[in-house]
Motif scaffolding. Structure first.
Motif, PDB file in Angstrom:
ATOM      1  N   GLU A   1      58.529  75.880  60.434  1.00 34.14           N
ATOM      2  CA  GLU A   1      58.737  75.037  59.258  1.00 34.14           C
ATOM      3  C   GLU A   1      57.789  75.454  58.141  1.00 34.14           C
ATOM      4  OE1 GLU A   1      58.771  70.277  58.005  1.00 34.14           O
ATOM      5  OE2 GLU A   1      58.359  70.900  60.076  1.00 34.14           O
ATOM      6  N   GLY A   2      58.346  75.590  56.941  1.00 31.75           N
ATOM      7  CA  GLY A   2      57.537  75.987  55.795  1.00 31.75           C
ATOM      8  C   GLY A   2      57.505  77.478  55.553  1.00 31.75           C
ATOM      9  N   PHE A   3      58.047  78.265  56.470  1.00 36.80           N
ATOM     10  CA  PHE A   3      58.065  79.722  56.310  1.00 36.80           C
ATOM     11  C   PHE A   3      59.482  80.171  55.971  1.00 36.80           C
ATOM     12  CE2 PHE A   3      54.173  79.010  58.467  1.00 36.80           C
ATOM     13  CZ  PHE A   3      53.338  80.063  58.129  1.00 36.80           C
ATOM     14  N   SER A   4      59.555  81.216  55.166  1.00 34.66           N
ATOM     15  CA  SER A   4      60.865  81.637  54.662  1.00 34.66           C
ATOM     16  C   SER A   4      60.961  83.152  54.582  1.00 34.66           C
ATOM     17  CB  SER A   4      61.102  81.036  53.271  1.00 34.66           C
ATOM     18  OG  SER A   4      60.190  81.608  52.335  1.00 34.66           O
ATOM     19  N   THR A   5      62.109  83.590  54.125  1.00 34.37           N
ATOM     20  CA  THR A   5      62.362  85.010  53.929  1.00 34.37           C
ATOM     21  C   THR A   5      61.313  85.650  53.026  1.00 34.37           C
ATOM     22  OG1 THR A   5      64.742  84.906  54.333  1.00 34.37           O
ATOM     23  CG2 THR A   5      63.999  86.608  52.827  1.00 34.37           C
ATOM     24  N   LEU A   6      60.879  84.944  52.006  1.00 35.27           N
ATOM     25  CA  LEU A   6      59.884  85.484  51.089  1.00 35.27           C
ATOM     26  C   LEU A   6      58.603  85.861  51.821  1.00 35.27           C
ATOM     27  CD1 LEU A   6      59.238  86.100  48.097  1.00 35.27           C
ATOM     28  CD2 LEU A   6      58.263  83.795  47.946  1.00 35.27           C
ATOM     29  N   ASP A   7      58.196  85.048  52.786  1.00 36.20           N
ATOM     30  CA  ASP A   7      56.979  85.349  53.550  1.00 36.20           C
ATOM     31  C   ASP A   7      57.157  86.617  54.388  1.00 36.20           C
ATOM     32  OD1 ASP A   7      55.674  82.968  52.629  1.00 36.20           O
ATOM     33  OD2 ASP A   7      56.920  81.845  54.038  1.00 36.20           O
ATOM     34  N   ILE A   8      58.348  86.802  54.938  1.00 34.51           N
ATOM     35  CA  ILE A   8      58.626  88.026  55.703  1.00 34.51           C
ATOM     36  C   ILE A   8      58.522  89.238  54.780  1.00 34.51           C
ATOM     37  CG2 ILE A   8      60.364  89.281  57.028  1.00 34.51           C
ATOM     38  CD1 ILE A   8      59.345  86.927  58.551  1.00 34.51           C
ATOM     39  N   ALA A   9      59.116  89.137  53.595  1.00 36.26           N
ATOM     40  CA  ALA A   9      59.111  90.249  52.652  1.00 36.26           C
ATOM     41  C   ALA A   9      57.690  90.603  52.225  1.00 36.26           C
ATOM     42  CB  ALA A   9      59.962  89.899  51.434  1.00 36.26           C
ATOM     43  N   LYS A  10      56.879  89.595  51.926  1.00 36.65           N
ATOM     44  CA  LYS A  10      55.508  89.863  51.488  1.00 36.65           C
ATOM     45  C   LYS A  10      54.663  90.427  52.628  1.00 36.65           C
ATOM     46  CE  LYS A  10      56.324  88.289  47.372  1.00 36.65           C
ATOM     47  NZ  LYS A  10      56.483  89.238  46.239  1.00 36.65           N
TER      48      LYS A  10
ATOM     49  N   SER B   1      47.962  82.848  57.265  1.00 32.03           N
ATOM     50  CA  SER B   1      47.603  83.990  56.416  1.00 32.03           C
ATOM     51  C   SER B   1      48.840  84.662  55.832  1.00 32.03           C
ATOM     52  CB  SER B   1      46.778  85.006  57.205  1.00 32.03           C
ATOM     53  OG  SER B   1      47.550  85.623  58.219  1.00 32.03           O
ATOM     54  N   LEU B   2      49.991  84.471  56.480  1.00 37.10           N
ATOM     55  CA  LEU B   2      51.219  85.086  55.986  1.00 37.10           C
ATOM     56  C   LEU B   2      51.676  84.433  54.686  1.00 37.10           C
ATOM     57  CD1 LEU B   2      53.248  87.292  56.768  1.00 37.10           C
ATOM     58  CD2 LEU B   2      54.578  85.548  57.967  1.00 37.10           C
ATOM     59  N   LYS B   3      51.290  83.176  54.472  1.00 38.83           N
ATOM     60  CA  LYS B   3      51.705  82.470  53.264  1.00 38.83           C
ATOM     61  C   LYS B   3      51.046  83.043  52.015  1.00 38.83           C
ATOM     62  CE  LYS B   3      54.044  79.500  53.072  1.00 38.83           C
ATOM     63  NZ  LYS B   3      55.530  79.478  52.928  1.00 38.83           N
ATOM     64  N   SER B   4      49.975  83.803  52.165  1.00 42.84           N
ATOM     65  CA  SER B   4      49.306  84.394  50.994  1.00 42.84           C
ATOM     66  C   SER B   4      49.439  85.914  50.962  1.00 42.84           C
ATOM     67  CB  SER B   4      47.826  84.004  50.969  1.00 42.84           C
ATOM     68  OG  SER B   4      47.192  84.381  52.195  1.00 42.84           O
ATOM     69  N   ALA B   5      50.249  86.467  51.858  1.00 39.04           N
ATOM     70  CA  ALA B   5      50.487  87.915  51.838  1.00 39.04           C
ATOM     71  C   ALA B   5      51.250  88.283  50.555  1.00 39.04           C
ATOM     72  CB  ALA B   5      51.279  88.327  53.073  1.00 39.04           C
ATOM     73  N   PRO B   6      51.082  89.507  50.071  1.00 38.66           N
ATOM     74  CA  PRO B   6      50.331  90.618  50.673  1.00 38.66           C
ATOM     75  C   PRO B   6      48.840  90.550  50.369  1.00 38.66           C
ATOM     76  CG  PRO B   6      51.384  91.360  48.661  1.00 38.66           C
ATOM     77  CD  PRO B   6      51.825  89.944  48.863  1.00 38.66           C
ATOM     78  N   HIS B   7      48.047  91.021  51.320  1.00 44.04           N
ATOM     79  CA  HIS B   7      46.589  91.036  51.177  1.00 44.04           C
ATOM     80  C   HIS B   7      46.075  92.414  50.779  1.00 44.04           C
ATOM     81  CE1 HIS B   7      46.230  87.014  52.968  1.00 44.04           C
ATOM     82  NE2 HIS B   7      47.185  87.400  53.810  1.00 44.04           N
TER      83      HIS B   7
ATOM     84  N   ALA C   1      47.880  94.904  49.018  1.00 45.95           N
ATOM     85  CA  ALA C   1      48.515  95.536  47.865  1.00 45.95           C
ATOM     86  C   ALA C   1      47.572  95.464  46.663  1.00 45.95           C
ATOM     87  CB  ALA C   1      49.824  94.819  47.541  1.00 45.95           C
ATOM     88  N   PRO C   2      47.819  96.285  45.640  1.00 52.71           N
ATOM     89  CA  PRO C   2      46.965  96.234  44.446  1.00 52.71           C
ATOM     90  C   PRO C   2      46.907  94.852  43.813  1.00 52.71           C
ATOM     91  CG  PRO C   2      48.317  98.210  44.406  1.00 52.71           C
ATOM     92  CD  PRO C   2      48.801  97.380  45.558  1.00 52.71           C
ATOM     93  N   ARG C   3      47.967  94.058  43.952  1.00 50.06           N
ATOM     94  CA  ARG C   3      47.974  92.694  43.442  1.00 50.06           C
ATOM     95  C   ARG C   3      48.447  91.740  44.531  1.00 50.06           C
ATOM     96  NH1 ARG C   3      45.186  94.718  40.693  1.00 50.06           N
ATOM     97  NH2 ARG C   3      45.170  95.033  38.446  1.00 50.06           N
ATOM     98  N   ARG C   4      47.930  90.540  44.483  1.00 52.02           N
ATOM     99  CA  ARG C   4      48.314  89.533  45.460  1.00 52.02           C
ATOM    100  C   ARG C   4      49.646  88.904  45.085  1.00 52.02           C
ATOM    101  NH1 ARG C   4      43.928  87.764  48.488  1.00 52.02           N
ATOM    102  NH2 ARG C   4      45.432  86.459  49.580  1.00 52.02           N
ATOM    103  N   ARG C   5      50.078  87.886  45.828  1.00 48.26           N
ATOM    104  CA  ARG C   5      51.378  87.267  45.594  1.00 48.26           C
ATOM    105  C   ARG C   5      51.420  86.596  44.224  1.00 48.26           C
ATOM    106  NH1 ARG C   5      54.721  83.608  49.881  1.00 48.26           N
ATOM    107  NH2 ARG C   5      53.756  85.146  51.277  1.00 48.26           N
ATOM    108  N   LEU C   6      52.526  86.855  43.529  1.00 44.62           N
ATOM    109  CA  LEU C   6      52.707  86.298  42.199  1.00 44.62           C
ATOM    110  C   LEU C   6      53.443  84.953  42.271  1.00 44.62           C
ATOM    111  CD1 LEU C   6      53.983  89.501  40.366  1.00 44.62           C
ATOM    112  CD2 LEU C   6      51.633  88.667  40.494  1.00 44.62           C
ATOM    113  N   ASP C   7      53.286  84.179  41.216  1.00 48.16           N
ATOM    114  CA  ASP C   7      54.124  83.008  41.040  1.00 48.16           C
ATOM    115  C   ASP C   7      55.413  83.511  40.398  1.00 48.16           C
ATOM    116  OD1 ASP C   7      55.455  80.729  40.210  1.00 48.16           O
ATOM    117  OD2 ASP C   7      53.621  79.654  39.678  1.00 48.16           O
TER     118      ASP C   7
END
Length: 531
Positions: free
Chosen positions: A431-440, A495-501, A503-509
């Motif tokens: 719960e709370g995890f999605s495709t976006l988290d897998i991609a990041k 920790s997956l919710k804030s991936a990528p760790h 990459a040159p930049r972190r997760r964007l809004d």
């Protein structure tokens, strides 16, 4: 040292990165932290020492610039290093596996590139006299012949620039054919849920009204529903085969027969032709028009928005309505480029038919580099090689699909083998995890993510297209990485919710970036100078 580092800025790092976070430069060994070019340079300096020039009269009048242009001044080494460092942050097929579903990001053979760069092809101009470009016209014509042969169609329009442009070409052919037989009142185009999203947009752009046809629980066209909607107001159907769920539309011949019996035409989206090239001829399935993405099936670089090429093959019924210009080889072996001015006379003389084309699609004759690469690809593979392209693409996709059974939800796995794409969803994540988290999370693993949230008929879709050019070792590495990230999402790893760790930049809004994009650099005094 750039301005960001002078201010004491340090990149935000994930847990376990304390050593890298402590670097004075913000660099992580050879992964260099690169600021914007405006932050590196200054508008008060110039990269080249120039003598002061005396003021003279200007012919610009009131158009002369009143303020400095506001561009940063960098030396040539600084400029080259800046863009080289940025290029190291690009991801491409030459760097690693590119699993974008529906995009066919295959390896581009260097032989194709060598041929496309031959001076006789690379250096010609579209306005040269026709008698000076017989070689180029010969390539266009020979490629056209092979595309007709591979698809079992009657003619081909070579000028469309890419997929959606090809769709528009095919729909305009259908529109012209209907009007020619006095049935311009047919305005409805049926588009199944499993078709590409550009299909309904193209039909609407061409002046048709779009109606949706539902999909079956197994992800294919609901044939009875489509047949029930056919009538005197239906111009035709736009169908994708294999469809966006990675499945072959087994009822396509039955659908084509029904549409033809009702007086309509069948447009097939050929973006997924890579899955059936050398194995299935669309013409045998009753297709009237289909675009072929040369930059997908027949390989050429198509990242960064282009270039593309989308020739449209046409049935005998639609061939007379294809766009100009086109190439034609006469009995003496000469290839002619047929333009508006001479099309009617040429067709009457050589083919015994009048001009019925709907007009032009583009200013010139198509993408020469794409034509050369595609013909090279076809000739170097041969009939058996092209057949193996489709077979290996389907094999690789099924290997990915079955290897991840039990790890990711695969909504249509029970329907049998897929074609060139393996489709997954985020239904079984915590719960709370999605495709976006897998991609990041995949970015941290060093992979470009697969196509996400497409097709729309599957919630949280993840569409993987391995293509035929990936080895088993490369697929095993990707499968292992995807399985690892998926297991973390199923276990609720925060920790997956804030991936990528890494990459040159972190997760964007991404929502904010889409709604309020910052497209212009603003910082005094540069912003003031630019206003």
């Amino acid at each position: 040292m750039n301005a960001i580092n002078q201010s004491g800025w340090k990149p935000e790092m994930g847990s376990g990165d304390t050593a890298a976070a402590a670097t004075f430069t913000g660099n992580r060994a050879l992964m260099l932290e690169e600021a914007l070019i405006f932050e590196i340079g200054s508008d008060t300096t110039c990269g080249v020492d120039l003598p002061t020039t005396p003021k003279g009269s200007s012919r610009l009048g009131n158009l002369a610039r009143a303020k400095p242009i506001g561009l940063p001044g960098l030396s040539e080494p600084e400029t080259v290093r800046h863009y080289t460092r940025l290029s190291r942050q690009n991801y491409g097929i030459d760097l690693g596996f590119f699993p974008l579903g529906s995009c066919t990001m295959k390896h581009n053979p260097r032989l194709n590139e060598k041929m496309a760069r031959l001076p006789g092809f690379a250096d010609i101009h579209p306005l040269q006299p026709v008698d000076t470009v017989q070689g180029a016209l010969g390539v266009i014509n020979e490629l056209a012949v092979w595309l007709i042969e591979l698809t079992g169609m009657h003619a081909v329009a070579m000028s469309p620039k890419a997929g959606a442009h090809g769709e528009l070409c095919g729909m305009l052919c259908i529109k012209a054919a209907l009007e020619a037989r006095g049935e311009g009142h047919r305005k409805v185009v049926l588009v199944p849920e499993s078709a590409h999203g550009t299909n309904p947009a193209t039909a609407a752009f061409a002046g048709f009204t779009v109606e949706n046809i539902p999909a079956t629980p197994e992800g294919r066209v609901d044939t009875p529903a489509l047949k029930a909607r056919l009538g005197p107001d239906v111009a035709g159907v736009m169908i994708t085969n294999p469809n966006t769920c990675g499945l072959f539309e087994r009822d396509l011949k039955e659908i084509s027969d029904a549409v033809h019996a009702a007086g309509g035409y069948v447009y097939c989206d050929g973006a997924n032709f890579n899955a059936i090239v050398g194995r299935v001829r669309p013409g045998d399935l009753g297709i009237d028009a289909m675009h072929i993405n040369l930059h997908k099936t027949f390989s050429t670089p198509h990242g960064g928005g282009g270039p593309g090429s989308g020739p449209v093959v046409l049935s005998k019924a639609l061939a007379p309505f294809g766009p100009l210009p086109y190439t034609a080889r006469t009995a003496d072996g000469v290839v002619h480029l047929i333009e508006e001015a001479d099309a009617e006379a040429f067709e009457r003389e050589h083919f015994g038919r009048p001009l019925t084309s709907f007009g032009r699609m583009t200013a010139f004759h198509g993408q020469m580099g794409m034509f050369t690469r595609a013909l090279t690809y076809i000739l170097s593979h041969g009939a058996d090689g092209l057949r193996q392209v489709a077979e290996d693409a389907v094999l690789n996709a099924n290997y990915v699909l079955r290897s991840l059974e039990g790890t990711l939800d695969a909504p249509f796995a029970a329907s049998g083998p897929c074609m060139h794409e393996a489709l997954f969803s985020d239904d079984n994540l915590a719960e709370g995890f999605s495709t976006l988290d897998i991609a990041k999370g995949l970015i941290d693993e060093g992979f470009h993510p697969m196509t996400v949230y497409f097709p729309l008929v599957v919630h949280g879709a993840m569409l993987v297209e391995p293509t035929e050019t990936e080895s088993k070792a490369a697929l095993d590495q990707f499968i292992g990485a995807l399985r690892s990230v998926a297991e973390r999402a199923k276990a609720g790893d925060p920790s997956l919710k804030s991936a990528p760790h890494f990459a040159p930049r972190r997760r964007l809004d991404e929502t904010l970036a889409a709604r309020k994009p910052v497209l212009v650099w603003k910082d005094a005094p540069l912003a003031e100078a630019a206003e």
